[in-house]
Scaffold this motif. Structure first.
Motif, PDB file in Angstrom:
ATOM      1  N   LEU A  13       0.245   7.013   7.539  1.00  0.00           N
ATOM      2  CA  LEU A  13      -0.551   6.423   7.889  1.00  0.00           C
ATOM      3  C   LEU A  13      -1.858   5.821   6.864  1.00  0.00           C
ATOM      4  CD1 LEU A  13      -1.787   8.418  11.214  1.00  0.00           C
ATOM      5  CD2 LEU A  13      -0.285   6.331  10.826  1.00  0.00           C
ATOM      6  N   ARG A  14      -0.975   5.573   5.854  1.00  0.00           N
ATOM      7  CA  ARG A  14      -1.588   5.045   4.621  1.00  0.00           C
ATOM      8  C   ARG A  14      -1.259   3.592   4.377  1.00  0.00           C
ATOM      9  NH1 ARG A  14      -1.920   8.765  -0.636  1.00  0.00           N
ATOM     10  NH2 ARG A  14      -3.488   7.036  -1.295  1.00  0.00           N
ATOM     11  N   SER A  15      -1.440   2.832   5.405  1.00  0.00           N
ATOM     12  CA  SER A  15      -1.148   1.554   5.459  1.00  0.00           C
ATOM     13  C   SER A  15      -1.932   0.541   4.478  1.00  0.00           C
ATOM     14  CB  SER A  15      -1.224   0.930   6.828  1.00  0.00           C
ATOM     15  OG  SER A  15      -0.153   1.466   7.738  1.00  0.00           O
ATOM     16  N   GLY A  16      -3.011   1.226   4.022  1.00  0.00           N
ATOM     17  CA  GLY A  16      -3.841   0.402   3.124  1.00  0.00           C
ATOM     18  C   GLY A  16      -2.909   0.429   1.892  1.00  0.00           C
ATOM     19  N   LEU A  17      -2.607   1.288   1.531  1.00  0.00           N
ATOM     20  CA  LEU A  17      -1.710   1.413  -0.123  1.00  0.00           C
ATOM     21  C   LEU A  17      -0.641   0.555   0.208  1.00  0.00           C
ATOM     22  CD1 LEU A  17      -1.477   2.235  -2.778  1.00  0.00           C
ATOM     23  CD2 LEU A  17      -0.505   4.367  -1.938  1.00  0.00           C
ATOM     24  N   GLN A  18       0.102   0.429   1.393  1.00  0.00           N
ATOM     25  CA  GLN A  18       1.263  -0.498   1.464  1.00  0.00           C
ATOM     26  C   GLN A  18       0.826  -1.868   1.411  1.00  0.00           C
ATOM     27  OE1 GLN A  18       2.371  -1.722   4.959  1.00  0.00           O
ATOM     28  NE2 GLN A  18       4.486  -1.407   4.686  1.00  0.00           N
ATOM     29  N   LEU A  19      -0.395  -2.163   1.939  1.00  0.00           N
ATOM     30  CA  LEU A  19      -0.614  -3.482   1.784  1.00  0.00           C
ATOM     31  C   LEU A  19      -1.084  -3.777   0.571  1.00  0.00           C
ATOM     32  CD1 LEU A  19      -3.706  -4.917   4.082  1.00  0.00           C
ATOM     33  CD2 LEU A  19      -3.875  -5.047   1.642  1.00  0.00           C
ATOM     34  N   THR A  20      -1.734  -2.871  -0.319  1.00  0.00           N
ATOM     35  CA  THR A  20      -1.984  -3.240  -1.639  1.00  0.00           C
ATOM     36  C   THR A  20      -0.953  -3.558  -2.501  1.00  0.00           C
ATOM     37  OG1 THR A  20      -3.948  -1.775  -1.664  1.00  0.00           O
ATOM     38  CG2 THR A  20      -2.973  -2.476  -3.878  1.00  0.00           C
ATOM     39  N   ARG A  21       0.315  -2.672  -1.916  1.00  0.00           N
ATOM     40  CA  ARG A  21       1.517  -3.150  -3.140  1.00  0.00           C
ATOM     41  C   ARG A  21       2.255  -4.280  -2.787  1.00  0.00           C
ATOM     42  NH1 ARG A  21       6.426  -3.776  -3.431  1.00  0.00           N
ATOM     43  NH2 ARG A  21       6.737  -3.814  -1.100  1.00  0.00           N
ATOM     44  N   ASN A  22       2.186  -4.544  -1.385  1.00  0.00           N
ATOM     45  CA  ASN A  22       2.805  -5.875  -0.902  1.00  0.00           C
ATOM     46  C   ASN A  22       2.139  -7.248  -1.301  1.00  0.00           C
ATOM     47  OD1 ASN A  22       5.236  -5.690   1.105  1.00  0.00           O
ATOM     48  ND2 ASN A  22       4.023  -4.069   1.521  1.00  0.00           N
ATOM     49  N   VAL A  23       0.898  -6.851  -1.364  1.00  0.00           N
ATOM     50  CA  VAL A  23      -0.101  -8.240  -1.960  1.00  0.00           C
ATOM     51  C   VAL A  23      -0.059  -8.417  -3.137  1.00  0.00           C
ATOM     52  CG1 VAL A  23      -2.559  -9.041  -2.026  1.00  0.00           C
ATOM     53  CG2 VAL A  23      -1.752  -8.012   0.022  1.00  0.00           C
ATOM     54  N   PHE A  24       0.239  -7.240  -3.992  1.00  0.00           N
ATOM     55  CA  PHE A  24       0.150  -7.361  -5.738  1.00  0.00           C
ATOM     56  C   PHE A  24       1.587  -7.901  -5.649  1.00  0.00           C
ATOM     57  CE2 PHE A  24       1.326  -5.793  -9.768  1.00  0.00           C
ATOM     58  CZ  PHE A  24       0.126  -5.945 -10.634  1.00  0.00           C
TER      59      PHE A  24
END
Length: 455
Positions: free
Chosen positions: A156-167
């Motif tokens: 449930l750390r989708s925020g970090l996944q979001l950051t990686r994909n956007v980067f």
């Protein structure tokens, strides 16, 4: 039932739905940002490079993603359902990353061996020892991002996944723009492909940097033994995931081989937009499965919510393609609108069938009814590929429409199972599942990653 008990049940339902929507919202936000950046990436490619180079690069990227998903061997979904139950999630994740990274190298080398005796239609991307090894490295990096992203969803750390994909999306776009400004239309398909692989590598370095900066231990002793008791189940679930993802990843390759790289450049522009739309139901499904590992009691309610939101997104997608497909191609490149015309206006209807497949797989995994699901989804995958190949005899319209008909037929056949699943009343879960049981009941759909990797 007392008033206090009723209030507690309402509060439990609200919190449960809020957690699902919050993490789905993170995935949705990442989808929106990567969709915008992905659109700009392929728009710039269409405007700056030849149709042949863009078509070959798009085909290579789809093939690389397919090989990466084959190399995942089911460990991504396994982590999504089980990593939250582990005492040492770091060692658990490290073992999975090491195993899939190694598998990707082997699968990539096997493909290169096959490519020696076949016409791969990838141009300069598979033409020398250096380019061959770079392609294999791209497969290995891609599978690492697939597994890592699913582990983050499970935590449930989708925020970090979001950051990686956007980067990743930003980096590959910057590299592509630099390529266009320095080399221009003379850039090869290999140069375009390199921007993608380099962006993946940079995003992984960024994640490691963020974790180190936050004081999180990054490198752990890999834990492999925990996978041994469930390897058979892992492979079974992996077969299901591949059955869902393979047709979509193979379709651009079919268009290139059966028609031409130039036609695939136009097709892939529309294909990219469809994949972006499919990320909405896939993101909802992924979080739905991750939360099912924690509380099975509310699964039917969550399933209805996920299906409702997904159908809404599919309706918008189908209407947009029907009325604006030619205009959307024109935005990428006026030549693409000439190549495809109105041939792809029914492509958006496939979103309904794909959504049904995502949720059907969820239901069957949670209910432990995988035997029938395996047969149905493998049969559906074969049907989709055969339909696309036969349709190619009638040009790009035939490929698209035959595939849409096949996937729509699958969706209709799966609707009764989905209906009854939304009516079931699940018994409350009283025990934490073991690794083997959890795999059979709590794995999440990996379609979201299958399509996200193309944007």
């Amino acid at each position: 039932m007392t008033v206090n008990t009723a209030m507690q049940n309402v509060r439990k339902l609200f919190i449960s739905q809020a957690v699902m929507l919050l993490n789905a919202g993170m995935l949705g936000l990442g989808t929106l940002l990567t969709a915008i950046l992905g659109f700009v990436y392929w728009w710039f490619a269409a405007r700056s490079f030849s149709a042949e180079a863009v078509g070959l690069a798009a085909t290579a990227i789809s093939l690389m993603n397919l090989l990466a998903h084959l190399s995942e061997i089911g460990l991504g979904p396994f982590l999504m359902g089980e990593i939250s139950h582990q005492r040492q999630p770091g060692s658990f994740l490290t073992g999975a990353l090491l195993a899939t990274f190694s598998a990707a190298i082997v699968v990539g080398l096997i493909y290169l061996g096959i490519a020696i005796y076949t016409s791969t239609h990838l141009g300069s991307i598979v033409s020398s020892s250096a380019s061959d090894l770079f392609f294999v490295a791209g497969c290995a990096l891609t599978v690492v991002t697939i597994v890592l992203d699913q582990a983050l969803v499970g935590l449930l750390r989708s925020g970090l996944q979001l950051t990686r994909n956007v980067f990743f999306a930003v980096t590959k776009l910057i590299l592509l723009i630099a390529l266009g400004l320095t080399i221009g239309r003379s850039a090869s398909e290999m140069a375009i492909f390199a921007t993608w692989v380099t962006g993946q590598f940079a995003s992984l370095v960024m994640v490691v940097g963020l974790l180190v900066y936050a004081g999180t231990r990054v490198f752990h002793r890999p834990e492999i033994r925990v996978f041994q008791p469930v390897i058979r189940h892992v492979c079974g679930h992996h077969t299901l995931s591949i059955a869902v993802q393979a047709p979509g990843l193979l379709l651009p390759f079919v268009v290139t081989v059966m028609l031409s790289p130039q036609i695939n450049a136009a097709f892939y522009a529309a294909w990219t937009l469809l994949n972006v739309a499919l990320l909405v139901p896939a993101s909802l499904a992924s979080v739905l499965f991750a939360i099912a590992a924690r509380d099975m009691e509310l699964f039917p309610v969550r399933l209805r919510l996920s299906l409702g939101l997904s159908v809404l997104a599919c309706t918008v997608t189908a209407l947009a393609f029907f009325f604006f497909s030619r205009f959307m191609l024109w935005i990428f490149n006026p030549a693409y609108a000439v190549i495809a015309g109105n041939s792809l206006q029914f492509l958006g209807i496939a979103a309904f069938g794909m959504t049904a497949k995502y949720h059907y797989l969820a239901v069957q995994r949670v209910r432990r009814r995988l035997g029938v699901a395996t047969l149905i989804l493998i049969g559906g995958a074969v049907l989709e590929i055969i339909a696309a190949v036969i349709g190619a005899r009638f040009g790009i319209a035939g490929t698209a429409n035959f595939w849409v008909a096949a996937v729509s037929l699958e969706g209709l056949l799966l609707c009764p199972a989905l209906y009854w699943a939304t009516r079931d009343i699940a018994k409350p879960s009283t025990t934490v599942p073991s690794a083997a049981d959890g795999l059979a009941t709590n794995l999440g759909e990996t379609g979201q990653r299958g399509f996200a990797s193309q944007n």
